[in-house]
Write an enzyme that holds these catalytic residues in place. Structure first.
Site, mmCIF file in Angstrom:
data_model
loop_
_atom_site.group_PDB
_atom_site.id
_atom_site.type_symbol
_atom_site.label_atom_id
_atom_site.label_comp_id
_atom_site.label_asym_id
_atom_site.label_seq_id
_atom_site.Cartn_x
_atom_site.Cartn_y
_atom_site.Cartn_z
ATOM 1 N N HIS A 99 8.818 52.394 -3.090
ATOM 2 C CA HIS A 99 7.902 53.064 -2.174
ATOM 3 C C HIS A 99 6.719 52.184 -1.788
ATOM 4 C CE1 HIS A 99 9.263 57.499 -2.436
ATOM 5 N NE2 HIS A 99 10.290 56.685 -2.617
ATOM 6 N N HIS A 267 19.824 55.067 -5.986
ATOM 7 C CA HIS A 267 20.182 56.365 -6.558
ATOM 8 C C HIS A 267 21.229 56.258 -7.656
ATOM 9 C CE1 HIS A 267 18.744 58.395 -2.557
ATOM 10 N NE2 HIS A 267 17.764 57.835 -3.254
#
Length: 724
Positions: A99, A267
């Site tokens: 992020h 993920h």
């Protein structure tokens, strides 16, 4: 002090409000004013390290082996105040790094992990960054221990890389060298919306037409890094989400294969957190109470940690073994059918139908409890979109290939805004050069500089041609992601040689002369282009009565077509240049605002911008040879005439069209000159006029020339990271 403060018997000794509270700013009073503050950021007044501190030298002293050992240990040392999922902080640290790096966008090079800006507003309080404040606090003991040898920017980027290593991925490498900033950037445009996660079509929406995302943005909503994990505007539809994914990842220079690799690799480990009521979370860090000490999203009603954590609102792990690097993501995604469900927090998520017990991940705190894995709408896009599906199938069938592509894509993600490889520091820097690093070979310094200058001066090139070509070569530099600039002389290669802003016909003529001079010496074409600009300035200064030598550092190299990713250079094409008084077309944004943005990207200050434009006007470098803003009777002479005539009250200014004005004699009303908004702003903006008046003074003619040469040299050397 606030006027609402409790009266304790005496008056506040501090003048009320103005100095410490946020009052209405000049930009709010006068929205059309130029925000020159973007040119004056990150200076010594905000940096506590002092003028002699050099982080890039300090980080070379870092004990990387010891740091790596400490980072590996941190991953599995769960803290009571913020429990590690399954006893491993890897997923959290990967999200932290991702992020930070994921804010990068290729359009203007802003965002990214290169400055440690995730510590500050607005990014530290974005809805997509819920609980990343906890990750940074977990890293604080590491930062505290290694101190000035390790920036927050490097540490945040490094955390994700070490997390992957600790879970079994062979990473591609890592480079240190990111320098911290000490306050939020003022130049980055994150969007016009007035609320977090505002849906498409709301006030200030970033979308128009058939879901056309506003440039330079690379996120679908205010406060998100990429796409909405629940679907477009929170409505699940994997194919529509696939469109958003493709746009956002393309805008950070990722192709389809890299996109699938990053989505799946991100993920493969960790989980989403939504086991609770999001309404019970407290304010974000910037809005939290003072006693929260920079922590946000605190759950003061329920437990709020471990299995009860709420972050995105989606709840569950993507894979069976969320602390191991494996192929579990594709095994579950592609081998099961999935159906829409709601998380405990009320978020849309996809869950598998009839999943086998052994494929269920265990609870983060109790391994005896098996839970249901999940996929987001973005994950389902990897299965439903035809092109993404082809790539997913290949990765599913070849784990080694998937791991290799992901490792390279992760390295690119976390290093994309660092610039060329020469800026990389540390023992784990990969030897292999990547084309996205815009490689430039080393140039020669073993040649007679004066002899080359003499040949340039003896050519038939004009001052305008020499200065304009050097400027065009250097002006592509962006301090945001350290791309562009004169080094490499890519102005002679596609696509730059054909850009309208580079005047291909004029450029071809000049390059033919300069390439011939370079071929007859050991100098690179890149060096000769810059030298030609310097020769032109020296001639213009001499015409003004100043005999000087423009500083020059040899050693630029010449890039080749094989070293140049054509598509990635499209974003560097100038569509405007206030310095050469040119717009490719009319834009909604004013010419002076475009000039300001370009100035900030080049790393120039307001007074450097002022002196450069004034000098380039009188030298005669306007695009296409136009005379707008050439406020002198002696074009080609480096005089302060631009400022003298701009500030002369004997003239009036009258608009004659869009972005065009006439300067008329007050007494005779005869037209003396023409000019554009970029020219006029140096007389109309109070700050820029103050600079213009300095250079218009009778006693500052020499200062003007000296300041022009200094600013010019700064632009020519902006990408010379080998000199730093």
């Amino acid at each position: 002090m606030s006027k609402n403060a409790t009266n304790t018997g005496g008056k506040c000794p501090v003048m009320h409000g103005g100095a410490t509270e946020v009052s209405i700013s000049n930009m709010e009073w006068w929205p059309k004013a130029l925000n020159l503050d973007i040119l004056h950021q990150h200076d010594s007044k905000t940096n506590p390290m002092g003028p002699d501190f050099n982080y890039r030298e300090m980080v070379k002293k870092l004990d990387v082996a010891a740091l790596k050992k400490d980072m590996h240990a941190l991953m599995t040392e769960s803290q009571d105040w913020w429990l590690a999922d399954w006893g491993h902080y890897g997923g959290l640290m990967i999200r932290l790094s991702w992020h930070a790096a994921g804010t990068y966008r290729i359009a203007d090079g802003r965002g990214g992990a290169g400055t440690g800006n995730q510590r500050f507003a607005p990014i530290n309080s974005w809805p997509d960054n819920v609980n990343l404040d906890k990750a940074r606090r977990l890293l604080w003991p590491i930062k505290k221990k290694y101190g000035n040898k390790l920036s927050w920017a490097d540490l945040i980027a490094y955390a994700g890389t070490i997390a992957y290593e600790s879970m079994g991925l062979k990473t591609f490498g890592f480079a240190f060298g990111r320098e911290d900033i000490w306050h939020p950037e003022k130049d980055t445009y994150w969007g016009s919306e007035k609320e977090w996660l505002a849906p498409s079509g709301s006030e200030g929406s970033r979308y128009s037409g058939e879901r056309d995302l506003e440039n330079p943005l690379a996120a679908v909503m205010m406060g998100l890094i990429y796409v909405n994990p629940e679907g477009v505007d929170g409505n699940p539809d994997p194919l529509k989400t696939a469109h958003d994914i493709r746009v956002t990842f393309e805008r950070m220079a990722m192709n389809d294969e890299e996109t699938v690799a990053l989505t799946a690799g991100g993920h493969t480990v960790g989980k989403c957190h939504g086991n609770g009521d999001a309404d019970q979370l407290g304010a974000e860090p910037e809005g939290a109470e003072i006693e929260d000490q920079g922590f946000g999203w605190l759950n003061k009603t329920k437990r709020g940690i471990g299995r009860d954590t709420v972050s995105s609102g989606i709840e569950g792990a993507w894979t069976t073994n969320p602390t191991q690097w494996d192929n579990g993501y594709f095994q579950l995604l592609l081998n099961y059918e999935w159906e829409l469900k709601k998380s405990p927090a009320g978020a849309w998520q996809w869950e598998p139908i009839n999943i086998k017990e052994e494929h269920r991940p265990v609870d983060v705190e109790d391994a005896s409890i098996r839970l249901t894995p999940i996929m987001t709408d973005a994950d389902m896009a990897m299965k439903m979109d035809p092109e993404y599906r082809k790539i997913s199938d290949r990765f599913h069938q070849d784990q080694d290939y998937f791991s290799e592509v992901f490792a390279r894509a992760w390295f690119k993600l976390t290093h994309r805004d660092m610039g060329p490889k020469v800026r990389y520091i540390g023992p784990d820097v990969p030897q292999e050069e990547q084309i996205w690093q815009d490689p430039v070979p080393a140039g020669s310094t073993d040649y007679d500089i004066q002899a080359v200058k003499d040949k340039i001066a003896a050519s038939d090139l004009s001052v305008s041609e020499m200065v304009s070509t050097a400027w065009d070569s250097a002006r592509t530099f962006r301090g945001s992601d350290k791309r562009g600039g004169a080094n490499g002389a890519r102005i002679r290669l596609a696509p730059q040689k054909d850009w309208k802003g580079n005047e291909p016909a004029r450029l071809s003529k000049v390059l033919a002369v300069l390439e011939g001079i370079a071929a007859g010496s050991k100098a690179s074409v890149a060096d000769v282009i810059v030298l030609a600009g310097n020769v032109g300035i020296e001639q213009a200064a001499k015409a003004a009565g100043f005999d000087l030598t423009v500083p020059f550092s040899s050693g630029r190299g010449d890039a080749t077509d094989e070293m140049t990713d054509l598509d990635s250079f499209d974003v560097l094409e100038p569509i405007h240049d206030g310095y050469r008084n040119w717009l490719k077309q009319d834009y909604a944004v004013s010419a002076e605002e475009l000039m300001l943005d370009r100035t900030q990207l080049m790393g120039l200050t307001a007074h450097e911008m002022t002196v450069l434009i004034g000098g380039m006007r009188v030298i005669g470098t306007n695009q296409g040879g136009t005379k707008h803003g050439v406020l002198t009777e002696h074009e080609g002479t480096l005089s302060n005439d631009f400022f003298v005539n701009l500030t002369d009250m004997n003239y009036t200014w009258k608009p004659t069209g869009n972005n065009l004005y006439e300067i008329r004699d007050r007494k005779t009303d005869k037209v003396k000159w023409t000019a554009t908004r970029v020219d006029l702003v140096f007389g109309s903006n109070s700050i820029l006029r103050a600079y213009a008046e300095v250079y218009a003074q009778d006693d500052n003619k020499e200062k003007f020339v000296q300041d022009f040469v200094s600013a010019w040299t700064k632009v020519m050397n902006a990408d010379r990271f080998d000199l730093i």
